[in-house]
Design a protein around this motif. Structure first.
Motif, PDB file in Angstrom:
ATOM      1  N   ALA A  19       0.759  -1.218  -0.127  1.00  0.00           N
ATOM      2  CA  ALA A  19      -0.005  -0.088   0.149  1.00  0.00           C
ATOM      3  C   ALA A  19       0.929   1.131  -0.011  1.00  0.00           C
ATOM      4  O   ALA A  19       0.502   2.242  -0.853  1.00  0.00           O
ATOM      5  CB  ALA A  19      -0.937   0.126   1.319  1.00  0.00           C
ATOM      6  N   ALA A  20       1.908   1.268   0.758  1.00  0.00           N
ATOM      7  CA  ALA A  20       3.007   2.353   0.697  1.00  0.00           C
ATOM      8  C   ALA A  20       3.581   2.629  -0.667  1.00  0.00           C
ATOM      9  O   ALA A  20       3.489   3.709  -1.092  1.00  0.00           O
ATOM     10  CB  ALA A  20       3.882   2.178   1.935  1.00  0.00           C
ATOM     11  N   LEU A  21       3.751   1.392  -1.200  1.00  0.00           N
ATOM     12  CA  LEU A  21       4.522   1.485  -2.558  1.00  0.00           C
ATOM     13  C   LEU A  21       3.509   2.175  -3.464  1.00  0.00           C
ATOM     14  O   LEU A  21       3.689   3.129  -4.329  1.00  0.00           O
ATOM     15  CB  LEU A  21       5.146   0.233  -2.906  1.00  0.00           C
ATOM     16  N   GLN A  23       1.048   4.200  -2.958  1.00  0.00           N
ATOM     17  CA  GLN A  23       0.858   5.556  -2.692  1.00  0.00           C
ATOM     18  C   GLN A  23       2.130   6.524  -3.160  1.00  0.00           C
ATOM     19  O   GLN A  23       2.020   7.628  -3.701  1.00  0.00           O
ATOM     20  CB  GLN A  23       0.762   5.851  -1.000  1.00  0.00           C
ATOM     21  N   ARG A  24       3.273   5.706  -2.962  1.00  0.00           N
ATOM     22  CA  ARG A  24       4.586   6.586  -3.576  1.00  0.00           C
ATOM     23  C   ARG A  24       4.606   6.586  -4.984  1.00  0.00           C
ATOM     24  O   ARG A  24       4.949   7.575  -5.511  1.00  0.00           O
ATOM     25  CB  ARG A  24       5.614   5.764  -2.821  1.00  0.00           C
ATOM     26  N   LEU A  25       4.198   5.450  -5.514  1.00  0.00           N
ATOM     27  CA  LEU A  25       4.162   5.697  -7.047  1.00  0.00           C
ATOM     28  C   LEU A  25       3.171   6.595  -7.480  1.00  0.00           C
ATOM     29  O   LEU A  25       3.518   7.404  -8.501  1.00  0.00           O
ATOM     30  CB  LEU A  25       3.701   4.205  -7.675  1.00  0.00           C
ATOM     31  N   ARG A  26       1.746   6.637  -7.030  1.00  0.00           N
ATOM     32  CA  ARG A  26       0.637   7.790  -7.359  1.00  0.00           C
ATOM     33  C   ARG A  26       1.442   9.008  -7.335  1.00  0.00           C
ATOM     34  O   ARG A  26       1.187   9.790  -7.901  1.00  0.00           O
ATOM     35  CB  ARG A  26      -0.227   7.464  -6.617  1.00  0.00           C
ATOM     36  N   ALA A  27       2.143   9.366  -6.109  1.00  0.00           N
ATOM     37  CA  ALA A  27       2.485  10.664  -5.766  1.00  0.00           C
ATOM     38  C   ALA A  27       3.592  11.111  -6.707  1.00  0.00           C
ATOM     39  O   ALA A  27       3.713  12.094  -7.358  1.00  0.00           O
ATOM     40  CB  ALA A  27       3.019  10.850  -4.417  1.00  0.00           C
ATOM     41  N   ALA A  28       4.630  10.049  -7.101  1.00  0.00           N
ATOM     42  CA  ALA A  28       5.556  10.438  -7.909  1.00  0.00           C
ATOM     43  C   ALA A  28       5.138  10.631  -9.381  1.00  0.00           C
ATOM     44  O   ALA A  28       5.333  11.484 -10.229  1.00  0.00           O
ATOM     45  CB  ALA A  28       6.624   9.176  -8.040  1.00  0.00           C
ATOM     46  N   ALA A  29       4.059   9.908  -9.843  1.00  0.00           N
ATOM     47  CA  ALA A  29       3.335   9.959 -11.132  1.00  0.00           C
ATOM     48  C   ALA A  29       2.611  11.422 -11.070  1.00  0.00           C
ATOM     49  O   ALA A  29       2.685  12.029 -11.967  1.00  0.00           O
ATOM     50  CB  ALA A  29       2.112   8.972 -11.418  1.00  0.00           C
ATOM     51  N   VAL A  30       2.072  11.821 -10.125  1.00  0.00           N
ATOM     52  CA  VAL A  30       1.235  13.156 -10.212  1.00  0.00           C
ATOM     53  C   VAL A  30       2.354  14.417 -10.249  1.00  0.00           C
ATOM     54  O   VAL A  30       2.183  15.116 -10.983  1.00  0.00           O
ATOM     55  CB  VAL A  30       0.688  13.476  -8.840  1.00  0.00           C
ATOM     56  N   ARG A  31       3.463  13.984  -9.452  1.00  0.00           N
ATOM     57  CA  ARG A  31       4.629  14.999  -9.699  1.00  0.00           C
ATOM     58  C   ARG A  31       4.950  15.181 -11.028  1.00  0.00           C
ATOM     59  O   ARG A  31       5.289  16.351 -11.711  1.00  0.00           O
ATOM     60  CB  ARG A  31       5.700  14.707  -8.564  1.00  0.00           C
ATOM     61  N   THR A  32       5.142  14.165 -11.916  1.00  0.00           N
ATOM     62  CA  THR A  32       5.743  13.821 -13.100  1.00  0.00           C
ATOM     63  C   THR A  32       4.839  14.481 -14.072  1.00  0.00           C
ATOM     64  O   THR A  32       5.189  15.194 -15.121  1.00  0.00           O
ATOM     65  CB  THR A  32       6.186  12.494 -13.458  1.00  0.00           C
ATOM     66  N   PHE A  33       3.545  14.164 -13.934  1.00  0.00           N
ATOM     67  CA  PHE A  33       2.391  14.789 -14.917  1.00  0.00           C
ATOM     68  C   PHE A  33       2.320  16.194 -14.626  1.00  0.00           C
ATOM     69  O   PHE A  33       2.274  17.087 -15.819  1.00  0.00           O
ATOM     70  CB  PHE A  33       1.104  14.113 -14.710  1.00  0.00           C
ATOM     71  N   LEU A  34       2.335  16.817 -13.456  1.00  0.00           N
ATOM     72  CA  LEU A  34       2.540  18.035 -13.235  1.00  0.00           C
ATOM     73  C   LEU A  34       3.480  18.986 -13.915  1.00  0.00           C
ATOM     74  O   LEU A  34       3.373  19.841 -14.350  1.00  0.00           O
ATOM     75  CB  LEU A  34       2.255  18.310 -11.693  1.00  0.00           C
ATOM     76  N   ALA A  35       4.775  18.257 -13.675  1.00  0.00           N
ATOM     77  CA  ALA A  35       6.150  18.792 -14.462  1.00  0.00           C
ATOM     78  C   ALA A  35       6.103  18.776 -15.789  1.00  0.00           C
ATOM     79  O   ALA A  35       6.654  19.762 -16.398  1.00  0.00           O
ATOM     80  CB  ALA A  35       7.207  18.262 -13.754  1.00  0.00           C
ATOM     81  N   ASN A  36       5.657  17.692 -16.534  1.00  0.00           N
ATOM     82  CA  ASN A  36       6.009  17.308 -17.797  1.00  0.00           C
ATOM     83  C   ASN A  36       4.619  17.489 -18.735  1.00  0.00           C
ATOM     84  O   ASN A  36       4.897  17.307 -19.843  1.00  0.00           O
ATOM     85  CB  ASN A  36       6.572  15.981 -17.975  1.00  0.00           C
ATOM     86  N   GLY A  37       3.492  17.345 -18.161  1.00  0.00           N
ATOM     87  CA  GLY A  37       2.416  17.114 -19.013  1.00  0.00           C
ATOM     88  C   GLY A  37       2.195  15.757 -19.518  1.00  0.00           C
ATOM     89  O   GLY A  37       3.243  14.955 -19.044  1.00  0.00           O
ATOM     90  N   TYR A  38       1.186  15.349 -20.086  1.00  0.00           N
ATOM     91  CA  TYR A  38       0.898  14.055 -20.377  1.00  0.00           C
ATOM     92  C   TYR A  38       1.957  13.461 -21.392  1.00  0.00           C
ATOM     93  O   TYR A  38       2.604  12.327 -21.000  1.00  0.00           O
ATOM     94  CB  TYR A  38      -0.458  13.738 -20.768  1.00  0.00           C
ATOM     95  N   ASP A  39       1.843  14.150 -22.329  1.00  0.00           N
ATOM     96  CA  ASP A  39       2.679  13.654 -23.651  1.00  0.00           C
ATOM     97  C   ASP A  39       4.245  13.272 -23.377  1.00  0.00           C
ATOM     98  O   ASP A  39       4.726  12.423 -23.831  1.00  0.00           O
ATOM     99  CB  ASP A  39       2.467  14.387 -24.884  1.00  0.00           C
ATOM    100  N   ALA A  40       4.935  14.230 -22.499  1.00  0.00           N
ATOM    101  CA  ALA A  40       5.916  14.396 -21.948  1.00  0.00           C
ATOM    102  C   ALA A  40       6.551  13.394 -21.190  1.00  0.00           C
ATOM    103  O   ALA A  40       7.773  13.103 -20.870  1.00  0.00           O
ATOM    104  CB  ALA A  40       6.590  15.524 -21.890  1.00  0.00           C
ATOM    105  N   THR A  41       5.755  12.669 -20.383  1.00  0.00           N
ATOM    106  CA  THR A  41       5.799  11.774 -19.292  1.00  0.00           C
ATOM    107  C   THR A  41       5.805  10.451 -19.855  1.00  0.00           C
ATOM    108  O   THR A  41       5.111  10.070 -20.699  1.00  0.00           O
ATOM    109  CB  THR A  41       4.417  11.960 -18.353  1.00  0.00           C
ATOM    110  N   THR A  42       6.898   9.891 -19.170  1.00  0.00           N
ATOM    111  CA  THR A  42       7.249   8.287 -19.543  1.00  0.00           C
ATOM    112  C   THR A  42       7.132   7.455 -18.285  1.00  0.00           C
ATOM    113  O   THR A  42       7.316   7.983 -17.408  1.00  0.00           O
ATOM    114  CB  THR A  42       8.713   8.082 -20.398  1.00  0.00           C
ATOM    115  N   MET A  43       6.901   6.360 -18.581  1.00  0.00           N
ATOM    116  CA  MET A  43       7.073   5.271 -17.606  1.00  0.00           C
ATOM    117  C   MET A  43       8.425   5.309 -16.843  1.00  0.00           C
ATOM    118  O   MET A  43       8.781   5.194 -15.456  1.00  0.00           O
ATOM    119  CB  MET A  43       6.733   3.844 -17.755  1.00  0.00           C
ATOM    120  N   VAL A  44       9.485   5.633 -17.552  1.00  0.00           N
ATOM    121  CA  VAL A  44      10.841   5.655 -16.943  1.00  0.00           C
ATOM    122  C   VAL A  44      10.809   6.954 -16.065  1.00  0.00           C
ATOM    123  O   VAL A  44      11.457   6.866 -14.857  1.00  0.00           O
ATOM    124  CB  VAL A  44      11.900   5.751 -17.971  1.00  0.00           C
ATOM    125  N   ALA A  45      10.279   7.936 -16.579  1.00  0.00           N
ATOM    126  CA  ALA A  45      10.277   9.204 -15.715  1.00  0.00           C
ATOM    127  C   ALA A  45       9.630   9.101 -14.298  1.00  0.00           C
ATOM    128  O   ALA A  45      10.077   9.545 -13.438  1.00  0.00           O
ATOM    129  CB  ALA A  45       9.869  10.254 -16.471  1.00  0.00           C
TER     130      ALA A  45
END
Length: 212
Positions: A19-21, A23-45
């Motif tokens: 569960a902690a993992l 939430q951690r992945l979700r938070a990281a994904a949100v930060r990445t989408f906010l920073a890069n937008g959808y198109d520029a976000t990758t699974m690696v990022a």
């Protein structure tokens, strides 16, 4: 569990670690989408933002689309979550609605919420699933909160309401929609003007629902 939140080596993570993992992945994904937008976000990022292996992200999500579908409703519903329902035991309906309205506006004007709504609207044509998930985007919980308060006062004979659901919906629209739309264009009222808007909206609403 390691110090950075990753599951310890040598076995499957337990339920709390998983569960902690998540939430951690979700938070990281949100930060990445906010920073890069959808198109520029990758699974690696996303993996790099979460400080995990790419395989860890793929073990939970098959692709970026699945990540976006999961994390945007989650982020919109959790950011600046409403506090516990304001105390209403003294019967001060106006004070209670002012408190709920203030929390609603705070949520709507949160910088991350504004940006998340922009991203969600921009990408909505790719994600028809958002229409089905709209109730989880933050306002449904607020609407239920308002309905509960109105129901108590209506049952006590103080309010004359035919449709609780629609009445709560209109209340939220009165206090929140215009400030939120202005924020979309980078326009934010002063605290004094925002309080004036909120107070007028609550008083106008009460004039429409109070029993004659």
């Amino acid at each position: 569990m390691t110090s950075n939140g990753a599951p310890r080596r040598g076995g499957r993570p337990n339920r709390a670690e998983a569960a902690a993992l998540h939430q951690r992945l979700r938070a990281a994904a949100v930060r990445t989408f906010l920073a890069n937008g959808y198109d520029a976000t990758t699974m690696v990022a996303i993996a790099e933002a979460a400080e995990v292996a790419k395989a860890t992200v793929y073990a939970r999500y098959p692709d970026k689309r699945a990540v976006f579908l999961d994390v945007i409703p989650w982020a919109l519903s959790r950011a600046v979550r409403p506090d516990a329902e304001p105390a209403d035991g003294d019967g001060d309906l106006r004070a209670t609605l002012l408190a709920i309205g203030s929390a609603a506006v705070e949520h709507a004007l949160d910088a991350d919420i504004v940006q998340l709504h922009r991203i969600a609207r921009t990408e909505a044509h790719r994600f028809p699933e958002f229409a089905a998930a709209a109730g989880s985007f933050g306002w449904a919980e607020r609407q239920q909160q308002v309905m509960a308060v109105l129901r108590r006062h209506a049952e006590a004979g103080a309010l004359a309401i035919d449709d609780l659901e629609l009445t709560a919906e209109h209340f939220i629209a009165m206090v929140e929609i215009l400030p939120a739309r202005l924020a979309d264009f980078g326009v934010f009222r002063s605290p004094r003007d925002q309080q004036r808007h909120l107070t007028h909206a609550v008083d106008l609403f009460l004039r429409g629902v109070l029993a004659r």
